[in-house]
Design a protein around this motif. Structure first.
Motif, short mmCIF file in Angstrom:
data_model
loop_
_atom_site.label_atom_id
_atom_site.label_comp_id
_atom_site.label_asym_id
_atom_site.label_seq_id
_atom_site.Cartn_x
_atom_site.Cartn_y
_atom_site.Cartn_z
N GLU A 201 -1.64 -15.26 -1.79
CA GLU A 201 -2.00 -16.54 -1.55
C GLU A 201 -2.73 -16.64 -2.80
OE1 GLU A 201 -4.88 -16.65 1.90
OE2 GLU A 201 -3.32 -16.10 3.21
N SER A 202 -2.34 -17.97 -3.32
CA SER A 202 -2.95 -18.29 -4.58
C SER A 202 -2.57 -19.73 -4.95
CB SER A 202 -2.16 -17.57 -5.57
OG SER A 202 -2.86 -17.92 -7.10
N SER A 203 -3.26 -20.27 -5.87
CA SER A 203 -3.11 -21.85 -6.18
C SER A 203 -3.73 -21.95 -7.68
CB SER A 203 -3.60 -22.87 -5.35
OG SER A 203 -5.21 -22.61 -5.19
N LEU A 204 -3.20 -22.92 -8.42
CA LEU A 204 -3.74 -22.87 -9.84
C LEU A 204 -5.24 -23.01 -9.78
CD1 LEU A 204 -0.97 -25.16 -11.13
CD2 LEU A 204 -1.46 -22.70 -11.49
N ASN A 205 -5.81 -22.42 -10.69
CA ASN A 205 -7.33 -22.36 -10.92
C ASN A 205 -8.21 -21.94 -9.77
OD1 ASN A 205 -6.86 -23.42 -13.61
ND2 ASN A 205 -6.56 -25.41 -12.78
N LYS A 206 -7.70 -21.23 -8.74
CA LYS A 206 -8.29 -20.83 -7.58
C LYS A 206 -8.03 -19.31 -7.30
CE LYS A 206 -8.71 -25.18 -5.37
NZ LYS A 206 -8.48 -26.02 -4.28
#
Length: 223
Positions: free
Chosen positions: A210-215
């Motif tokens: 699980e990932s998202s940009l800048n998080k």
């Protein structure tokens, strides 16, 4: 009989996938070791060899002999240090002697001291020393994830948690890095996710990201 055949087919596919994962992982490890030997040790030994030949040069002054000898000793020491590092990377002594928990503690300590990243490690499991041959894969997975967090994600904090989740031994790894676009993950070769997936398959587990940009990024795998 149909159910039994279907079960055997699934078991055969599972064994085939595990074998393929093992081959991919072994080849990846061999490539890494070969590259270390070529780029690190071989280059240093070439310098040693060259300087040994220089000692046969006629009419060398004492100063030249001293400088050449100093270079030989220096690069021999560097080659020995590289050899110890590669050996430690292949099979960390603490992992072999004291088990996975101690191995991860040493890994976290090294990351804290050498990379400047703050690592938080919590373990609520009991690792059986008899399973150490499988535990090396868990150790390698954490190494690969930490490498990605530091080199690619620019993380300053890493969290590693081992616990029972849905009746399975599970590791939850997360960092506070720049994250990534999950849609690009399948096509990415630099994150080492193929290596991680191969090792998880050998452990008969599953992995999710699980990932998202800048998080940041969170990787969960069970075994």
């Amino acid at each position: 009989m149909e159910k039994e055949i279907n079960f055997l087919d699934l078991k055969s596919i599972s064994q085939k996938n595990q074998l393929e994962a093992l081959i991919v992982t072994l080849e990846s490890d061999r490539k890494r070791v070969a590259q270390d030997l070529h780029d690190d040790i071989s280059s240093k030994l070439n310098v040693v060899s060259l300087n040994c030949h220089l000692l046969n040069t006629p009419n060398l002054s004492q100063k030249d002999i001293t400088e050449i000898t100093k270079t030989i000793i220096e690069y021999t020491s560097k080659a020995l240090e590289s050899s110890r590092r590669i050996t430690h990377t292949l099979l960390p002594p603490v992992l072999e002697r004291f088990g996975l928990h101690s191995g991860i503690e040493e890994l976290c300590m090294d990351l804290n001291n050498k990379s400047g990243v703050v690592v938080h490690y919590t373990n609520n499991l009991k690792f059986d020393f008899k399973e150490n041959s499988n535990h090396i894969h868990i150790y390698r997975i954490l190494q690969e994830l930490a490498k990605n967090s530091i080199q690619h994600s620019e993380a300053t904090s890493i969290s590693i948690l081992f616990d029972i989740v849905n009746d399975r031994r599970t590791c939850i790894y997360s960092d506070n890095g720049i994250g990534l676009d999950i849609n690009e993950l399948k096509n990415s070769k630099g994150l080492g996710m193929k290596k991680i997936a191969s090792r998880v398959a050998i452990l008969e587990g599953s992995v999710s990201v699980e990932s998202s940009l800048n998080k940041g990024m969170t990787v969960v795998f069970n075994f």
